[in-house]
Scaffold this active site. Sequence first.
Site, PDB file in Angstrom:
ATOM      1  CG  HIS A  62      12.022  -6.686   0.943  1.00 56.12           C
ATOM      2  ND1 HIS A  62      11.046  -6.023   0.227  1.00 56.12           N
ATOM      3  CD2 HIS A  62      12.404  -7.734   0.155  1.00 56.12           C
ATOM      4  CE1 HIS A  62      10.854  -6.616  -0.936  1.00 56.12           C
ATOM      5  NE2 HIS A  62      11.662  -7.660  -0.997  1.00 56.12           N
ATOM      6  CB  SER A  85      10.331  -8.978  -3.321  1.00 57.72           C
ATOM      7  OG  SER A  85      11.629  -8.504  -3.560  1.00 57.72           O
ATOM      8  CG  ASP A  89      10.264  -3.232   1.537  1.00 56.33           C
ATOM      9  OD1 ASP A  89      11.446  -3.383   1.192  1.00 56.33           O
ATOM     10  OD2 ASP A  89       9.344  -3.997   1.174  1.00 56.33           O
TER      11      ASP A  89
END
Length: 554
Positions: A532, A375, A439
């Site tokens: 995610h 991320s 995602d």
Amino acid sequence: MATATTAQSQDNAVYYHKPESEELNEGFNYLIVNPEKGGIMDLWRFMVRADIGSGAKFMESSEEGVIAGEATDHRWVILVSIIFRKVLHLIGKPLEYTGYGIDFFLNFLSQNDGLFGLLRNFMVGKVVIPQRGTETFISSIGHMDGRVELYKAKNLLEQVVDWVSAEGSVVEDSGNRALMDLCIMASKLAYENAKVVQNIVRHWKMHFVDFYDCWNDFQKENSTQVFILCDKPTDANLVLISFRGTEPFDADDWSTDFDYSWYEIPKLGKVHMGFLEALGLVNRANTTTFKYHLLKKNMNPSRSNAVDDPTSPSEGTESVSSKADSEIRDHSSDSEGPVIPPEMVRKSAYYAVRKKLRSLLREHKNAKFVVTGHSLGGALAVLFPSVLVLHEENEIMQRLLGVYTFGQPRIGNMQLAKFMEAQLEHPVPKYFRVVYCNDLVPRLPCDDKSFLSKHFGVCLYYDSFYNEQKIDAEPNPNFFGLRYVIPLHLNAAWELIRSLMMGYIYGPEYQEGWFSMLFRVMGLALPGIAAHCPMDYVNSVRLGSERIPLVSSL
């Protein structure tokens, strides 16, 4: 025509921000989007009427024409950014308190061996109260996926030696999956506190080097976390740097991902401003800091008087031009290099990690290093070597083995992508970007005609059956459009059903707990957020196979 020109000039006077020093900012353009400076009606007038004066209340630019041109022509992208960030600011504190409560509840249950164990401990007066920051306090990410063992760990260290000595690309080695697994597990581990990180690294029979909690100027707090490990304490072959990613209940982390602000470096391109601030390099309140800390040639190596950090929160709004002559050299360098105050070396993730990395590479003559993150951590992982290139840290870059990111947002535009591809893909690929299915975060900021933010590097895309593809860009690059709505929610429903079967199909280590399944239920409404989670990235690396799926959206 003259009247129109005059009116335009008056508009420009509204939004054009004259730099503190024309000499310092010459050739450096930027756009800063601040959702807190304007109201709903200003946003409405800017979006519907393209009113430049209203838009200028949200934005600050370096030169005439940025807001009237790029920002106005493609203002829907900025609208999305502003709305999301306004909402995140509104729910920031409730979301933070919710996260604290969930973390406490999860640790309260786990440290008392579940509901029945809690009842038993209560009966005998031995209820365990979890303490944040201790070696037993696990993050919500850790509770969602409790796996700590490495994939094929017995062979990993032997393979590391082969990779370090090999001339070819590690991605072509089938054993590379073990290195990818180490990277995603380290990226997941970066969400934990320092004591947990240290214990797990030792459990891996590796050497824990250090843990940093550094200043993030975007969030105005010490929230950029990164740790470093080596494969062994002496004569190491591998140094791994892992940046912490977006925490699920941290509104500021999500706001960074949705930030549209950029800074343009001549011959390099536009770079995401929030990620630069997260590395502790710059301060948007004083835009001259960008030039000083991004380009080596703009720092005077002959000065030797110590001063305060020009990007510290208390000093951030002072003119850097008044401080440039009194900066001192980064003591970690043995050669000509950027002049960095020692306070900034301690506070900035970039300078702190670079200093330690330089020391480790001197100590371990045969070692190469890998940078990784999930991320936001993935964005920082690829931005770190990018700044090393800007600073002409050639000796360090020669020891780079690879960059592995997971669910990483875009960090800049096409010009930046082309520049870094030349550095990280030749003579062999060194940057691998892993994307799982739907995602949302890898689709941020938008890849469209306004910002033109672009990914680069080798993209390893995994669908929801964990089929792997090497492609230029993931499907549905901007996560928008009515044609994607139904497939996204159908796929989220399939992932929930799949979670019930994982343990039976692949073995007990893949079985998902109640908290993970609850998160997938949330994914029925927010499929891009649920996808995610690092858990699916771990599964992708371990179960992935190179097959072309029949349905690209699944």
